[in-house]
Design a protein around this motif. Structure first.
Motif, PDB file in Angstrom:
ATOM      1  N   MET A  75      90.153  24.680  27.911  1.00 46.06           N
ATOM      2  CA  MET A  75      90.333  25.345  26.625  1.00 46.06           C
ATOM      3  C   MET A  75      91.701  26.024  26.582  1.00 46.06           C
ATOM      4  SD  MET A  75      87.577  24.435  25.218  1.00 46.06           S
ATOM      5  CE  MET A  75      87.689  25.333  23.680  1.00 46.06           C
ATOM      6  N   THR A  76      92.378  25.855  25.462  1.00 46.96           N
ATOM      7  CA  THR A  76      93.704  26.435  25.283  1.00 46.96           C
ATOM      8  C   THR A  76      93.979  26.567  23.791  1.00 46.96           C
ATOM      9  OG1 THR A  76      96.000  26.304  26.019  1.00 46.96           O
ATOM     10  CG2 THR A  76      94.947  24.219  25.423  1.00 46.96           C
ATOM     11  N   SER A  77      95.235  26.704  23.413  1.00 47.44           N
ATOM     12  CA  SER A  77      95.615  26.841  22.006  1.00 47.44           C
ATOM     13  C   SER A  77      96.329  25.580  21.520  1.00 47.44           C
ATOM     14  CB  SER A  77      96.533  28.053  21.825  1.00 47.44           C
ATOM     15  OG  SER A  77      97.763  27.848  22.499  1.00 47.44           O
ATOM     16  N   GLN A  78      96.363  25.394  20.214  1.00 50.78           N
ATOM     17  CA  GLN A  78      97.026  24.224  19.649  1.00 50.78           C
ATOM     18  C   GLN A  78      98.512  24.169  19.994  1.00 50.78           C
ATOM     19  OE1 GLN A  78      95.337  21.621  17.997  1.00 50.78           O
ATOM     20  NE2 GLN A  78      97.272  20.625  18.483  1.00 50.78           N
ATOM     21  N   PRO A  79      99.249  25.297  19.954  1.00 53.32           N
ATOM     22  CA  PRO A  79     100.657  25.203  20.355  1.00 53.32           C
ATOM     23  C   PRO A  79     100.834  24.683  21.778  1.00 53.32           C
ATOM     24  CG  PRO A  79     100.290  27.261  19.197  1.00 53.32           C
ATOM     25  CD  PRO A  79      98.938  26.640  19.424  1.00 53.32           C
ATOM     26  N   ILE A  80      99.958  25.076  22.690  1.00 56.54           N
ATOM     27  CA  ILE A  80     100.072  24.589  24.064  1.00 56.54           C
ATOM     28  C   ILE A  80      99.725  23.111  24.132  1.00 56.54           C
ATOM     29  CG2 ILE A  80      99.118  24.767  26.399  1.00 56.54           C
ATOM     30  CD1 ILE A  80      99.014  27.797  26.013  1.00 56.54           C
ATOM     31  N   VAL A  81      98.730  22.673  23.376  1.00 53.68           N
ATOM     32  CA  VAL A  81      98.373  21.249  23.349  1.00 53.68           C
ATOM     33  C   VAL A  81      99.565  20.422  22.869  1.00 53.68           C
ATOM     34  CG1 VAL A  81      96.910  19.535  22.191  1.00 53.68           C
ATOM     35  CG2 VAL A  81      95.895  21.622  23.119  1.00 53.68           C
ATOM     36  N   ASP A  82     100.243  20.885  21.820  1.00 50.05           N
ATOM     37  CA  ASP A  82     101.411  20.175  21.312  1.00 50.05           C
ATOM     38  C   ASP A  82     102.557  20.202  22.323  1.00 50.05           C
ATOM     39  OD1 ASP A  82     100.039  19.622  18.960  1.00 50.05           O
ATOM     40  OD2 ASP A  82     100.881  21.342  17.895  1.00 50.05           O
ATOM     41  N   LEU A  83     102.761  21.344  22.966  1.00 55.55           N
ATOM     42  CA  LEU A  83     103.803  21.449  23.978  1.00 55.55           C
ATOM     43  C   LEU A  83     103.503  20.526  25.157  1.00 55.55           C
ATOM     44  CD1 LEU A  83     106.419  22.803  24.820  1.00 55.55           C
ATOM     45  CD2 LEU A  83     105.086  24.754  25.637  1.00 55.55           C
ATOM     46  N   LEU A  84     102.237  20.428  25.555  1.00 58.66           N
ATOM     47  CA  LEU A  84     101.850  19.494  26.619  1.00 58.66           C
ATOM     48  C   LEU A  84     102.219  18.064  26.247  1.00 58.66           C
ATOM     49  CD1 LEU A  84      98.277  20.735  27.594  1.00 58.66           C
ATOM     50  CD2 LEU A  84     100.302  20.761  29.052  1.00 58.66           C
ATOM     51  N   ALA A  85     101.953  17.685  24.996  1.00 57.22           N
ATOM     52  CA  ALA A  85     102.257  16.324  24.549  1.00 57.22           C
ATOM     53  C   ALA A  85     103.746  16.039  24.702  1.00 57.22           C
ATOM     54  CB  ALA A  85     101.822  16.129  23.101  1.00 57.22           C
ATOM     55  N   PHE A  86     104.580  17.007  24.310  1.00 51.54           N
ATOM     56  CA  PHE A  86     106.021  16.827  24.457  1.00 51.54           C
ATOM     57  C   PHE A  86     106.407  16.730  25.931  1.00 51.54           C
ATOM     58  CE2 PHE A  86     110.159  18.880  25.263  1.00 51.54           C
ATOM     59  CZ  PHE A  86     110.964  17.846  24.780  1.00 51.54           C
ATOM     60  N   LEU A  87     105.904  17.647  26.745  1.00 52.35           N
ATOM     61  CA  LEU A  87     106.261  17.645  28.168  1.00 52.35           C
ATOM     62  C   LEU A  87     105.821  16.349  28.846  1.00 52.35           C
ATOM     63  CD1 LEU A  87     105.459  21.343  29.123  1.00 52.35           C
ATOM     64  CD2 LEU A  87     107.716  20.295  28.744  1.00 52.35           C
ATOM     65  N   LYS A  88     104.675  15.842  28.499  1.00 53.66           N
ATOM     66  CA  LYS A  88     104.219  14.563  29.064  1.00 53.66           C
ATOM     67  C   LYS A  88     105.163  13.433  28.659  1.00 53.66           C
ATOM     68  CE  LYS A  88      99.323  15.735  29.293  1.00 53.66           C
ATOM     69  NZ  LYS A  88      97.982  15.484  28.729  1.00 53.66           N
ATOM     70  N   SER A  89     105.704  13.519  27.442  1.00 52.24           N
ATOM     71  CA  SER A  89     106.572  12.448  26.924  1.00 52.24           C
ATOM     72  C   SER A  89     107.942  12.404  27.600  1.00 52.24           C
ATOM     73  CB  SER A  89     106.748  12.582  25.410  1.00 52.24           C
ATOM     74  OG  SER A  89     107.671  13.617  25.080  1.00 52.24           O
TER      75      SER A  89
END
Length: 131
Positions: free
Chosen positions: A113-127
């Protein structure tokens, strides 16, 4: 009792949140590039003033046997695993990164469980991970 509450929260958690790489990049540029640099290799303009040099965020997977360390990254950003170099929890930007209202998948496949900003930041970092 606390463990039971956590299990119940995960059982009723929303499905994994949609990840937005473009939004994650915008968040990165605004909140992270000052220390980690525009290329995310740890060479931001504030990096010389930190006690511990910023991590090369493009090498997170390669430094973890080729697996993106989702749990470690989430916990560093949201403050559950604070860093000395920041003098406090990572989100020195107030409560922007706070929250546990969305689920994402840990590298084990389990929800975290986390926040939407972190989920979006994770997507960028993975990319931006180097092969």
């Amino acid at each position: 009792m606390r463990k039971l509450s956590l299990i119940m929260a995960l059982a009723f958690a929303a499905p994994a949140a949609a990840q937005d790489v473009a939004q994650g990049k915008a968040i990165y540029d605004f909140y992270c590039a000052t220390c980690h640099g525009t290329s995310a290799i740890g060479n931001g303009p504030m990096s010389p003033s930190l006690v511990v040099p910023p991590t090369d965020l493009t090498a997170l997977s390669s430094g973890n046997a080729g697996v993106f360390p989702t749990v470690r990254v989430v916990m560093r950003i949201d403050g559950r695993d604070p860093l000395v170099s920041h003098g406090s929890a990572m989100p020195v930007y107030g409560d922007f990164f706070e929250g546990t209202d969305v689920a994402t998948k840990a590298e084990t496949g389990q929800p975290i469980m986390t926040s939407q900003p972190i989920v979006d930041l994770l997507a960028f970092l993975k990319s931006i991970q180097e092969e």
